[in-house]
Design a protein around this motif. Sequence first.
Motif, short mmCIF file in Angstrom:
data_model
loop_
_atom_site.label_atom_id
_atom_site.label_comp_id
_atom_site.label_asym_id
_atom_site.label_seq_id
_atom_site.Cartn_x
_atom_site.Cartn_y
_atom_site.Cartn_z
N MET A 1 0.85 -1.20 0.00
CA MET A 1 0.00 0.00 0.00
C MET A 1 0.88 1.25 0.00
O MET A 1 1.82 1.36 0.79
N LYS A 2 0.57 2.17 -0.90
CA LYS A 2 1.30 3.44 -0.95
C LYS A 2 0.84 4.36 0.18
O LYS A 2 -0.28 4.24 0.68
N ASP A 3 1.72 5.29 0.53
CA ASP A 3 1.34 6.30 1.52
C ASP A 3 0.33 7.28 0.95
O ASP A 3 -0.69 7.57 1.57
N VAL A 4 0.63 7.79 -0.25
CA VAL A 4 -0.20 8.85 -0.85
C VAL A 4 -0.59 8.45 -2.27
O VAL A 4 0.26 8.09 -3.09
N LEU A 5 -1.88 8.53 -2.54
CA LEU A 5 -2.40 8.34 -3.90
C LEU A 5 -2.78 9.71 -4.44
O LEU A 5 -3.53 10.44 -3.80
N VAL A 6 -2.27 10.06 -5.61
CA VAL A 6 -2.63 11.32 -6.28
C VAL A 6 -3.45 10.97 -7.51
O VAL A 6 -2.98 10.23 -8.38
N ILE A 7 -4.66 11.49 -7.58
CA ILE A 7 -5.55 11.23 -8.72
C ILE A 7 -5.55 12.47 -9.61
O ILE A 7 -6.09 13.51 -9.25
N GLY A 8 -4.93 12.35 -10.78
CA GLY A 8 -4.78 13.47 -11.69
C GLY A 8 -3.34 13.54 -12.16
O GLY A 8 -2.44 12.96 -11.54
N GLY A 9 -3.12 14.25 -13.28
CA GLY A 9 -1.77 14.28 -13.83
C GLY A 9 -1.30 15.62 -14.33
O GLY A 9 -0.32 15.72 -15.07
N GLY A 10 -1.98 16.70 -13.91
CA GLY A 10 -1.57 18.04 -14.31
C GLY A 10 -0.66 18.70 -13.29
O GLY A 10 -0.12 18.05 -12.38
N ASN A 11 -0.50 20.00 -13.43
CA ASN A 11 0.40 20.75 -12.56
C ASN A 11 0.10 20.58 -11.08
O ASN A 11 1.00 20.30 -10.28
N ALA A 12 -1.17 20.73 -10.68
CA ALA A 12 -1.51 20.64 -9.25
C ALA A 12 -1.22 19.24 -8.72
O ALA A 12 -0.69 19.08 -7.61
N ALA A 13 -1.56 18.21 -9.51
CA ALA A 13 -1.30 16.84 -9.10
C ALA A 13 0.19 16.59 -8.94
O ALA A 13 0.64 15.95 -7.97
N LEU A 14 0.98 17.08 -9.88
CA LEU A 14 2.42 16.89 -9.84
C LEU A 14 3.05 17.63 -8.66
O LEU A 14 3.96 17.11 -8.00
N CYS A 15 2.56 18.84 -8.40
CA CYS A 15 3.07 19.59 -7.23
C CYS A 15 2.77 18.83 -5.94
O CYS A 15 3.61 18.78 -5.03
N ALA A 16 1.58 18.23 -5.86
CA ALA A 16 1.22 17.45 -4.68
C ALA A 16 2.10 16.22 -4.56
O ALA A 16 2.61 15.90 -3.48
#
Length: 472
Positions: free
Chosen positions: A1-16
């Motif tokens: 299991m990953k610590d953080v899942l980011v849903i999305g692939g644009g600038n805001a998602a990448l910054c997160a």
Amino acid sequence: MKDVLVIGGGNAALCAALTAAEAGASVLLLESSPREWRGGNSQHVRNLRCMHDAPQDVLIESYSEEEFWQDLLKVTGGLTDEKLARLVIRASSNCRPWMQKHGVRFQPPLSGALHVARTNAFFMGGGKALVNALYRSAQALGVEIRYDTPVDAIEIVGGHFLSASSGAQRFEARSCVLAAGGFESNREWLREAWGQNASGEWPADNFLIRGTRFNQGVMLKRMMEAGADMIGDPSQSHCVAIDARAPLYDGGICTRIDCVSLGVVVNQDAERFYDEGEDFWPKRYAIWGRLVAQQRGQLGYSIIDAKAIGHFMPPVFPGTVADSLPELARKLGLPEAAFMRTMNDYNAACNHGQFDHTTLDNCFTEGLSPAKTHWARTVDTAPFYSYALKPGVTFTYLGLKVDETAAVRFAGKPSDNLFVAGEMMAGNVLGKGYTAGVGMSIGIAFGRIAGAQAARAVKQMKTTSDTEYAAA
């Protein structure tokens, strides 16, 4: 299991994703598009609006917090959360060194955009270079990236995130950041938001989408179904008057028509319908899409003459050209008598002040409705040019209500491990209107906040788990 899942692939998602990885979290990023279309609307961006108190490498003079706030207040008409807006403004002053550390490069404004040299930092290579740099950095930091993985379901219990699913694939994580964009590519949702006009038209049927075709608003729908607190008017968006010949999707910046303030704009009845000289184009370009959307057939025509050439960035596609105004009307298929009446009335109302498109000059009309309050010069010098306009939607403003922690809220209570950034929460700052580069300011500020909060939530869970284990 990953610590953080980011849903999305644009600038805001990448910054997160980058911020969470820097904090020591393991990160998985799910991008709905194929690799070649990665980055969402961020592939089309040009610049970032930045507060600064003194000249910097690619920014001249200064742009104070208060001036930035007043610019935002003016375009939103007060439909903005001041606390969150000021948070974004302050964050814009110190984000560039962090971005440069991750490979993003900046350059002075290109010719034709010098009027924003004081307020906006331009990305070298544009949005595609920005996206590529952030993806390279994310991979170097160990962020796992999966393309062609549109999330269609999310599991939340009591405001606590458990998992997300893409078809048969299920992804568990200790915390999650939603940064999957708005619903601008969902034609049915746009139709529902805009409804029918008095003529029985469905305006949204004639909208073009300046950005990605992959922003269908699926995550917004799922969060609404889950009972998340929402903010914003679904009919409000970053909506620009663009070249009517633009493609249905992904036309990006090259479809803009920047000469609106230098002439007049008429509808299919050859009537003017708004003040073309209200303010500088970067502060007003995003209202013109909505204005054109309110016209019959969702069409407008920007009319200029030879005097305007050289004062704006030329469009990619050539306009309609004529040696006389009557000829131009005929070529455009506009009612010639009504067109000439509109143009003659406008020319007669022009006050011949000192024209200067770099400032709010004293060239205005008298006795004309709607007035043109700046840059009102007669349109009387051949050849004459016209560009047909249609509404171009970049991103929508309906989103999730947040506070300064970027936590998703349910009945006013913030989630302990679910956060949001980018277009999915931009409506907290942008109730309506737009000023150039502020979408990137919001995405970077809240992307970094959401990533940091998601990593912090994971550490708290692990600490609590360790404490409970020791006590047992």
